[in-house]
Write a protein that holds these residues in place. Structure first.
Motif, short mmCIF file in Angstrom:
data_model
loop_
_atom_site.label_atom_id
_atom_site.label_comp_id
_atom_site.label_asym_id
_atom_site.label_seq_id
_atom_site.Cartn_x
_atom_site.Cartn_y
_atom_site.Cartn_z
N SER A 149 0.58 -1.05 -0.01
CA SER A 149 0.15 0.01 0.04
C SER A 149 0.75 1.41 -0.05
CB SER A 149 -1.00 -0.10 1.13
OG SER A 149 -0.10 -0.11 2.44
N GLY A 150 0.12 2.32 -0.45
CA GLY A 150 0.89 3.52 -0.61
C GLY A 150 0.13 4.61 -1.15
N ASP A 151 0.22 5.89 -0.74
CA ASP A 151 -0.57 7.05 -1.41
C ASP A 151 0.05 8.16 -2.03
OD1 ASP A 151 -3.15 6.80 -0.90
OD2 ASP A 151 -3.33 7.00 1.10
N GLY A 152 -0.13 8.91 -2.80
CA GLY A 152 0.21 10.13 -3.39
C GLY A 152 1.02 9.64 -4.70
N ALA A 153 1.68 10.45 -5.28
CA ALA A 153 2.38 10.26 -6.60
C ALA A 153 3.42 9.09 -6.40
CB ALA A 153 2.86 11.43 -7.18
N TYR A 154 3.44 8.42 -7.37
CA TYR A 154 4.28 7.22 -7.61
C TYR A 154 5.26 7.14 -8.81
CZ TYR A 154 5.71 2.24 -6.88
OH TYR A 154 6.44 1.27 -6.68
N GLN A 155 6.41 6.93 -8.15
CA GLN A 155 7.48 6.71 -9.14
C GLN A 155 8.11 5.47 -9.43
OE1 GLN A 155 8.61 9.44 -11.31
NE2 GLN A 155 7.04 10.59 -10.25
N PHE A 156 8.08 4.71 -10.71
CA PHE A 156 8.49 3.42 -10.80
C PHE A 156 10.00 3.45 -11.11
CE2 PHE A 156 4.42 3.34 -12.49
CZ PHE A 156 3.80 2.16 -11.90
N HIS A 157 10.64 2.51 -10.03
CA HIS A 157 12.06 2.33 -10.37
C HIS A 157 12.41 0.87 -10.30
CE1 HIS A 157 12.31 1.61 -6.11
NE2 HIS A 157 11.17 2.64 -5.97
N GLN A 158 13.93 0.42 -10.50
CA GLN A 158 14.04 -0.79 -10.30
C GLN A 158 13.56 -1.45 -9.43
OE1 GLN A 158 18.30 -1.24 -10.87
NE2 GLN A 158 18.11 -3.68 -11.31
N ALA A 159 12.94 -2.77 -9.35
CA ALA A 159 12.65 -3.50 -8.20
C ALA A 159 11.36 -2.94 -7.46
CB ALA A 159 13.45 -3.61 -7.18
N SER A 160 10.70 -1.95 -8.13
CA SER A 160 9.34 -1.36 -7.40
C SER A 160 8.39 -2.26 -8.11
CB SER A 160 9.17 0.03 -7.89
OG SER A 160 9.01 0.07 -9.44
N ALA A 161 7.02 -1.59 -7.91
CA ALA A 161 5.88 -2.35 -8.17
C ALA A 161 5.61 -2.40 -9.69
CB ALA A 161 4.61 -1.71 -7.70
N ASP A 162 4.96 -3.40 -10.09
CA ASP A 162 4.70 -3.65 -11.75
C ASP A 162 3.49 -2.78 -12.22
OD1 ASP A 162 6.39 -5.95 -12.08
OD2 ASP A 162 5.25 -6.59 -10.87
N VAL A 163 2.55 -2.48 -10.98
CA VAL A 163 1.29 -1.63 -11.35
C VAL A 163 0.99 -0.99 -10.24
CG1 VAL A 163 -1.25 -1.60 -11.59
CG2 VAL A 163 0.45 -3.40 -12.98
N ALA A 164 0.57 0.40 -10.18
CA ALA A 164 0.24 1.07 -8.92
C ALA A 164 -1.22 1.73 -9.34
CB ALA A 164 1.13 2.12 -8.86
N ILE A 165 -2.02 1.79 -7.99
CA ILE A 165 -3.37 2.69 -8.29
C ILE A 165 -3.25 3.87 -7.35
CG2 ILE A 165 -5.62 2.34 -8.12
CD1 ILE A 165 -5.49 -0.42 -9.10
N ARG A 166 -3.57 4.97 -7.59
CA ARG A 166 -3.43 6.26 -6.95
C ARG A 166 -4.56 6.88 -7.19
NH1 ARG A 166 -0.27 3.74 -4.54
NH2 ARG A 166 1.88 4.54 -3.72
N CYS A 167 -5.02 7.64 -6.06
CA CYS A 167 -5.94 8.78 -6.16
C CYS A 167 -5.20 10.04 -6.26
CB CYS A 167 -6.84 8.86 -4.99
SG CYS A 167 -8.20 10.02 -4.92
N LEU A 168 -5.34 10.62 -7.43
CA LEU A 168 -4.43 12.02 -7.62
C LEU A 168 -5.38 12.99 -8.25
CD1 LEU A 168 -1.64 9.77 -9.70
CD2 LEU A 168 -1.59 10.75 -7.36
N PRO A 169 -4.97 14.09 -8.28
CA PRO A 169 -5.50 15.44 -8.82
C PRO A 169 -5.72 15.33 -10.38
CG PRO A 169 -3.93 16.30 -7.17
CD PRO A 169 -3.52 14.72 -7.46
N MET A 170 -6.92 15.37 -10.77
CA MET A 170 -7.24 15.57 -12.12
C MET A 170 -6.56 16.45 -13.09
SD MET A 170 -11.02 13.55 -12.00
CE MET A 170 -11.11 13.66 -13.93
N SER A 171 -6.44 17.41 -12.34
CA SER A 171 -6.00 18.84 -12.93
C SER A 171 -4.54 18.63 -13.45
CB SER A 171 -6.11 20.09 -12.23
OG SER A 171 -5.47 19.89 -10.97
N LEU A 172 -3.80 17.78 -12.94
CA LEU A 172 -2.26 17.59 -13.37
C LEU A 172 -2.20 16.42 -14.40
CD1 LEU A 172 -0.86 17.81 -9.75
CD2 LEU A 172 -1.26 19.50 -11.59
N SER A 173 -1.01 16.35 -15.00
CA SER A 173 -0.97 15.36 -16.30
C SER A 173 0.12 14.26 -15.21
CB SER A 173 -0.09 16.00 -17.31
OG SER A 173 0.22 14.99 -18.26
#
Length: 298
Positions: A130-154
């Motif tokens: 589990s985790g919250d907020g923006a997610y950055q993929f890096h080596q040995a991190s998750a394959d998939v993430a699901i986050r609640c994020l502001p829709m106004s941002l890209s």
């Protein structure tokens, strides 16, 4: 009598014919000719040196030997079928993925639907963190993430699954002496705040109140980091909280918790499916996205 096992094909034909009491119907079920059915029955009867069927003017009937034989053969064929299916599932290549998902979505929505997920992906084994907020993929991190994020941002490598609609939710017992008949009545109750979005209640009420009423002091109570914590506080009659609609819909159906006035608030946030660019063409991940997309809308 031979001590070897009888032919498996003949046993299967016998089982169907014994249920149907018709060689023609047996042939239809097994997608073979009626002659092939007769041949298999003859082979089995010769092997056993016993007649299994009586051919009477009124139709096919089981002999006493056939009636004795049938239950055992039905059970044996069912065991073979079950063992074969189990072996196929056991030997299928197990696929592993790490999913990093927001805590409330995991506890309130996904875990109750794991059986549904297992039916769609029987060979998938998820490592759920589990985790919250923006997610950055890096080596040995998750394959998939699901986050609640502001829709106004890209958001990079992100696909919107569902917009967030919030409902004010309160235990029915708190409305007995302090009912909510209009938006202004929200001020009469303690408001449970999310620590990650401290202005959320103010923004929500501003959408339904006149400018002069927006300045009223909110009766704040405990604050919680996650929606699942706020929801538990609501169940314990600690006040009223804003909860995503799809996370609380089942509880509202039970009538213990209530959405006063049927009010809804579009928060400007959304739930996103995030995948690193190098995995976006992975077939399993595409299918997993489709599963989330379909079921979050269900």
């Amino acid at each position: 009598m031979s001590t070897k096992l009888p032919p498996l094909n003949a046993l299967k034909v016998f089982e169907v014919a014994a249920r149907k009491l018709s060689f023609s119907q047996t042939a239809i079920e097994l997608c073979v000719t009626q002659g092939a059915v007769s041949k298999q029955i003859k082979t089995l009867e010769e092997y056993l040196q016993l007649a299994l069927f009586d051919r009477t003017p009124t139709g096919l009937q089981l002999t006493d030997a056939g009636k004795f034989y049938l239950p055992t053969i039905m059970e044996a064929l069912e065991q073979i079928h079950s063992s074969t299916v189990g072996l196929q599932q056991f030997s299928a290549e197990t696929q592993h993925l790490t999913l990093n998902i927001s805590p409330s979505l995991s506890s309130l929505w996904m875990i109750p639907r794991l059986n549904l997920l297992n039916q769609t992906f029987p060979s998938l084994r998820l490592n759920i963190v589990s985790g919250d907020g923006a997610y950055q993929f890096h080596q040995a991190s998750a394959d998939v993430a699901i986050r609640c994020l502001p829709m106004s941002l890209s958001h990079q490598n992100a696909t919107l699954l569902k917009k967030e609609t919030l409902l004010p939710v309160i235990h029915k017992d708190l409305l007995v002496y302090t009912p909510i008949n209009e938006p202004n009545d929200f001020f009469k109750h303690y408001l449970i705040h999310p620590t990650t979005r401290p202005q959320l209640w103010q923004q929500c009420l501003s959408s339904v109140l006149s400018s002069e009423k927006r300045e009223r002091v909110l009766k704040s109570h405990h604050a919680f980091e996650h929606f699942f914590m706020s929801l538990e506080a609501v169940k314990q009659k600690q006040g009223i909280a804003l909860i995503p609609e799809f996370l609380v819909a089942d509880l509202l159906d039970d009538s213990e918790l209530i959405n006063p006035l049927g009010f809804k608030y579009e928060s400007g946030y959304g739930y996103y499916f995030l995948t690193p660019s190098y995995r976006q063409q992975n077939t399993l991940i595409k299918q997993l996205y489709e599963w989330f997309d379909d079921n979050l809308e269900a």
